[in-house]
Design a protein around this motif. Structure first.
Motif, PDB file in Angstrom:
ATOM      1  N   ASP A 338     -38.343  22.417 -73.394  1.00 27.62           N
ATOM      2  CA  ASP A 338     -38.787  21.471 -74.495  1.00 27.62           C
ATOM      3  C   ASP A 338     -39.271  22.377 -75.683  1.00 27.62           C
ATOM      4  OD1 ASP A 338     -38.763  18.778 -73.467  1.00 27.62           O
ATOM      5  OD2 ASP A 338     -40.455  19.708 -71.972  1.00 27.62           O
ATOM      6  N   MET A 339     -39.429  23.614 -75.591  1.00 28.90           N
ATOM      7  CA  MET A 339     -40.183  24.714 -76.490  1.00 28.90           C
ATOM      8  C   MET A 339     -39.422  24.420 -77.865  1.00 28.90           C
ATOM      9  SD  MET A 339     -42.628  25.494 -75.371  1.00 28.90           S
ATOM     10  CE  MET A 339     -43.038  24.994 -73.645  1.00 28.90           C
ATOM     11  N   PRO A 340     -37.887  24.122 -78.072  1.00 29.19           N
ATOM     12  CA  PRO A 340     -37.239  24.232 -79.345  1.00 29.19           C
ATOM     13  C   PRO A 340     -37.886  23.010 -80.184  1.00 29.19           C
ATOM     14  CG  PRO A 340     -35.802  24.686 -77.962  1.00 29.19           C
ATOM     15  CD  PRO A 340     -37.097  24.570 -77.111  1.00 29.19           C
ATOM     16  N   ASN A 341     -38.293  21.834 -79.610  1.00 20.28           N
ATOM     17  CA  ASN A 341     -38.967  20.504 -80.042  1.00 20.28           C
ATOM     18  C   ASN A 341     -40.292  20.600 -80.281  1.00 20.28           C
ATOM     19  OD1 ASN A 341     -36.184  19.406 -79.810  1.00 20.28           O
ATOM     20  ND2 ASN A 341     -36.527  18.924 -77.768  1.00 20.28           N
ATOM     21  N   LEU A 342     -41.191  21.672 -80.142  1.00 23.57           N
ATOM     22  CA  LEU A 342     -42.413  21.868 -80.138  1.00 23.57           C
ATOM     23  C   LEU A 342     -42.984  22.754 -81.056  1.00 23.57           C
ATOM     24  CD1 LEU A 342     -43.457  21.547 -76.302  1.00 23.57           C
ATOM     25  CD2 LEU A 342     -43.137  19.514 -78.110  1.00 23.57           C
ATOM     26  N   PRO A 343     -42.397  22.836 -82.315  1.00 24.05           N
ATOM     27  CA  PRO A 343     -42.897  23.857 -83.384  1.00 24.05           C
ATOM     28  C   PRO A 343     -44.426  24.022 -83.553  1.00 24.05           C
ATOM     29  CG  PRO A 343     -41.989  21.993 -84.491  1.00 24.05           C
ATOM     30  CD  PRO A 343     -41.691  21.820 -83.095  1.00 24.05           C
ATOM     31  N   THR A 344     -45.143  22.789 -83.448  1.00 25.11           N
ATOM     32  CA  THR A 344     -46.461  23.008 -83.590  1.00 25.11           C
ATOM     33  C   THR A 344     -47.126  23.494 -82.750  1.00 25.11           C
ATOM     34  OG1 THR A 344     -46.453  20.727 -84.596  1.00 25.11           O
ATOM     35  CG2 THR A 344     -48.750  21.622 -83.982  1.00 25.11           C
ATOM     36  N   VAL A 345     -46.799  23.542 -81.096  1.00 22.87           N
ATOM     37  CA  VAL A 345     -47.253  24.220 -80.236  1.00 22.87           C
ATOM     38  C   VAL A 345     -47.105  25.660 -80.449  1.00 22.87           C
ATOM     39  CG1 VAL A 345     -46.891  24.939 -77.794  1.00 22.87           C
ATOM     40  CG2 VAL A 345     -47.002  22.560 -78.437  1.00 22.87           C
ATOM     41  N   ARG A 346     -46.048  25.963 -80.761  1.00 20.07           N
ATOM     42  CA  ARG A 346     -45.462  27.475 -81.243  1.00 20.07           C
ATOM     43  C   ARG A 346     -46.347  27.872 -82.453  1.00 20.07           C
ATOM     44  NH1 ARG A 346     -40.607  27.213 -82.794  1.00 20.07           N
ATOM     45  NH2 ARG A 346     -39.833  25.225 -82.391  1.00 20.07           N
ATOM     46  N   ALA A 347     -46.461  27.414 -83.163  1.00 19.97           N
ATOM     47  CA  ALA A 347     -47.268  27.810 -84.474  1.00 19.97           C
ATOM     48  C   ALA A 347     -48.628  28.205 -84.113  1.00 19.97           C
ATOM     49  CB  ALA A 347     -47.141  26.543 -85.523  1.00 19.97           C
ATOM     50  N   VAL A 348     -49.350  27.261 -83.226  1.00 17.78           N
ATOM     51  CA  VAL A 348     -50.955  27.508 -82.832  1.00 17.78           C
ATOM     52  C   VAL A 348     -50.887  28.897 -82.129  1.00 17.78           C
ATOM     53  CG1 VAL A 348     -52.549  26.412 -81.140  1.00 17.78           C
ATOM     54  CG2 VAL A 348     -51.349  24.912 -83.066  1.00 17.78           C
ATOM     55  N   ILE A 349     -49.969  28.897 -81.129  1.00 19.35           N
ATOM     56  CA  ILE A 349     -50.145  30.244 -80.451  1.00 19.35           C
ATOM     57  C   ILE A 349     -49.738  31.376 -81.210  1.00 19.35           C
ATOM     58  CG2 ILE A 349     -48.028  30.464 -79.390  1.00 19.35           C
ATOM     59  CD1 ILE A 349     -51.734  31.177 -77.768  1.00 19.35           C
ATOM     60  N   LYS A 350     -49.002  31.255 -82.162  1.00 13.46           N
ATOM     61  CA  LYS A 350     -48.611  32.448 -83.179  1.00 13.46           C
ATOM     62  C   LYS A 350     -49.794  32.691 -83.845  1.00 13.46           C
ATOM     63  CE  LYS A 350     -45.038  34.654 -85.948  1.00 13.46           C
ATOM     64  NZ  LYS A 350     -43.791  34.528 -86.216  1.00 13.46           N
ATOM     65  N   GLU A 351     -50.583  31.554 -84.562  1.00 17.87           N
ATOM     66  CA  GLU A 351     -51.473  31.882 -85.507  1.00 17.87           C
ATOM     67  C   GLU A 351     -52.931  32.395 -84.769  1.00 17.87           C
ATOM     68  OE1 GLU A 351     -53.843  31.231 -89.195  1.00 17.87           O
ATOM     69  OE2 GLU A 351     -51.871  31.922 -88.368  1.00 17.87           O
ATOM     70  N   VAL A 352     -53.106  32.015 -83.434  1.00 15.65           N
ATOM     71  CA  VAL A 352     -54.064  32.662 -82.585  1.00 15.65           C
ATOM     72  C   VAL A 352     -53.833  34.074 -82.563  1.00 15.65           C
ATOM     73  CG1 VAL A 352     -55.079  32.772 -79.929  1.00 15.65           C
ATOM     74  CG2 VAL A 352     -54.239  30.543 -81.002  1.00 15.65           C
ATOM     75  N   LEU A 353     -52.751  34.496 -82.255  1.00 13.27           N
ATOM     76  CA  LEU A 353     -52.440  36.055 -82.415  1.00 13.27           C
ATOM     77  C   LEU A 353     -52.477  36.790 -83.690  1.00 13.27           C
ATOM     78  CD1 LEU A 353     -49.078  35.782 -79.932  1.00 13.27           C
ATOM     79  CD2 LEU A 353     -51.518  36.612 -79.424  1.00 13.27           C
ATOM     80  N   ARG A 354     -52.345  35.889 -84.623  1.00 17.23           N
ATOM     81  CA  ARG A 354     -52.572  36.575 -85.777  1.00 17.23           C
ATOM     82  C   ARG A 354     -54.121  36.636 -86.230  1.00 17.23           C
ATOM     83  NH1 ARG A 354     -54.567  35.654 -90.642  1.00 17.23           N
ATOM     84  NH2 ARG A 354     -55.403  33.588 -89.930  1.00 17.23           N
ATOM     85  N   TRP A 355     -54.968  35.495 -85.862  1.00 15.04           N
ATOM     86  CA  TRP A 355     -56.216  35.186 -86.155  1.00 15.04           C
ATOM     87  C   TRP A 355     -56.953  36.235 -85.415  1.00 15.04           C
ATOM     88  CZ3 TRP A 355     -59.836  31.999 -83.071  1.00 15.04           C
ATOM     89  CH2 TRP A 355     -61.104  31.671 -83.768  1.00 15.04           C
ATOM     90  N   ARG A 356     -56.679  36.296 -84.195  1.00 17.15           N
ATOM     91  CA  ARG A 356     -57.477  37.117 -83.075  1.00 17.15           C
ATOM     92  C   ARG A 356     -56.484  38.077 -82.328  1.00 17.15           C
ATOM     93  NH1 ARG A 356     -60.675  35.821 -86.065  1.00 17.15           N
ATOM     94  NH2 ARG A 356     -62.910  34.874 -85.873  1.00 17.15           N
TER      95      ARG A 356
END
Length: 521
Positions: A338-356
């Motif tokens: 399902d991951m290709p259809n869940l860009p918001t999920v991927r964006a959130v965890i990528k932003e977590v890694l940028r933010w902290r």
């Protein structure tokens, strides 16, 4: 006693001239490297905070620019504070920016020059890297998904039942995945002797390798002190003996199991069956597998703890993920497909890694030949620190950098971070949080899958909330209160997690039972 130590250190320093070496002079026609003024002999050594040094480095970057120098007792260190300069040097010129400084305590005494993370850019490192690539490349990472599937379902049950023990559950998940694929062993409780020992080895490394943890790593001349005046030597030898004994035991267990006909695959089995190809000794191979455990367990757990902190502070993004999952997946549990259809999920965890970022200070690289860049001259042996905290807060690359903005990966209004198609991007592949150039984290393929499936399934199963007081109001929660060490995670904070529906809770329990029944022993 302090006077005796001080005199001894200064005498040795005078005899060897290591601590009073002048800073590297600028070559004619080159721009002088900016940086904070230091003190006689020690330079900037004691101006660097003992913990969370990346915060001070970012402060200095605001004054001195994205490339500035520090003089640590006569040794030149360069701090890089933007993605562009870090990539230009550490990636594009990786042939001579990929070595490591020898740290007498961490590299020498504790690791005996066998831990790949700390090895210089030499033949042994290249052979260990070849093995790591074989174990963690994309096709290999796909084969580990059944383990991640099982362990993530087990985590969901634990997290929903006791969310305030989240640290244990995330550590159990991350350790369970790597322990299984590394040594063919399942972790049941986390209390198993070998598991507790290898987690302690991980914590020891984070402590020992942290900048400033041992004065000898900043002042190598101290390694010449006799044992009676250097208690760190005794401690380092003890830590080495503990970790090597454990690594050998885990390797021997796999060897014996294979000899008895066990057919399961693991990192260790792959190494043993191809040992001659990699030209590594038993101990060198054991350190490769141990390093992959170190890289994969603590970092994944720490990232997910920061994810929970982010959801407490920015619940609107939790709702956006849940809406996306409900639309694309429905009532069933999200799967890797399902991951290709869940860009918001991927964006959130990528932003977590940028933010902290987990490794907020980055890991230093050493230059192996003289070089020039943007008018600056760098001498062979210079140490470069890619300060991820500052890199991920560069306003040019990341507008509004201090705020949690997953939309920077999803909205064309952010041209420096948005990419198409959203079925592929945002992606964690080669993201700077995993390091730079030839020293990029070898386990990023495994980490990416672990983080994606956990983020999606946690959001699908329940909602995370700040804890409320007796008056019904949310209790205050710091945005930044993080542990000390090389890899950092939030200091413990309480949060509540509420299952989104009882049907989903029952589905998770049933799915876990089915996965357990199919689990190979």
């Amino acid at each position: 006693m302090l006077v005796v130590w001080t005199v001894a250190i200064l005498v040795i320093a005078w005899l060897t001239s290591e601590l009073i070496a002048p800073p590297t002079k600028t070559k004619a026609g080159r721009k002088p490297l900016p940086g904070p003024p230091g003190k006689p002999i020690v330079g900037n050594l004691f101006q660097i905070p003992p913990c969370h040094s990346w915060l001070k480095f970012k402060e200095w970057a605001s004054t001195y620019g994205p490339i500035f120098q520090l003089n640590l007792a006569g040794r030149q260190h360069i701090v890089l504070s933007t993605e562009k300069v870090a990539n230009d040097l550490l990636r594009e010129r990786g042939t001579y920016y990929s070595s490591r400084e020898f740290l007498p305590m961490a590299s020498g005494i504790v690791s005996r020059e066998m831990r790949p993370l700390l090895l210089p850019y030499n033949d042994l490192w290249r052979r260990t890297r070849k093995l790591m690539h074989q174990l963690t490349m994309s096709t290999a990472a796909d084969s580990y998904q059944p383990v991640q599937d099982y362990e993530s379902k087990r985590l969901l049950i634990s997290l929903l039942n006791e969310p305030r023990r989240y640290e244990k559950w995330f550590e159990l998940y991350a350790s369970g995945v790597i322990f299984r694929i590394g040594f063919s062993k399942w972790i049941e409780t986390g209390e198993e002797s070998a598991v507790k020992k290898i987690i302690q080895v991980n914590h020891n490394l984070e402590r020992v390798a942290s900048p400033g943890a041992y004065l000898v790593d900043s002042m190598p001349v101290l390694n010449r002190l006799p044992d009676a005046m250097a208690p760190f030597k005794k401690e380092g030898r003890r830590l080495h003996e503990e970790e090597l004994t454990l690594f050998r035991e885990l390797q021997s267990d796999v060897r014996r199991a294979v000899e008895k006909g066990y057919e399961g695959q693991s990192f260790t089995r792959t190494f043993l069956e191809n040992q001659s190809r990699y030209q590594l000794s038993d101990d060198e191979g054991a350190y490769v597998i141990g390093t992959l455990f170190e890289a994969g367990s603590g970092t994944t757990a720490a990232a997910m703890m920061s994810y929970c902190l982010a959801m407490c502070h920015f619940p609107e993004w939790q709702k956006k993920m849940q809406d996306e999952i409900d639309e694309q997946v429905g009532d069933r549990m999200p799967e890797f497909s399902d991951m290709p259809n869940l860009p918001t999920v991927r964006a959130v965890i990528k932003e977590v890694l940028r933010w902290r970022p987990v490794t907020a200070g980055g890991f230093p690289h050493q230059l192996t030949k003289d070089d020039e860049y943007d008018g600056f001259f760098f001498k062979k042996g210079t140490i470069f620190h890619p300060n991820q905290w500052a890199i991920h807060r560069d306003p040019v690359s990341y507008p509004d950098p201090d705020n949690f903005r997953p939309d920077r990966w999803l909205d064309p209004k952010f041209p420096t971070t948005y990419k198409e198609p959203l079925s592929k991007f945002p992606s964690l592949q080669n993201f700077s949080c995993f390091g730079f150039g030839r020293r990029i984290c070898p386990g990023q393929n495994i980490a990416e899958r672990s983080l994606y499936i956990l983020t999606a399934r946690i959001a699908w199963s329940g909602s995370i909330f700040k804890v409320k007081g007796p008056d019904g109001k949310e209790l205050p929660l710091p945005l930044y209160d993080y542990t000390k060490g090389f890899n950092t995670q939030p200091e413990h904070f309480d949060f509540d997690m509420v299952v989104r529906s009882q049907d989903r809770h029952e589905f998770i329990k049933k799915s876990l039972e089915e996965a357990r029944s199919r689990r190979p022993e």
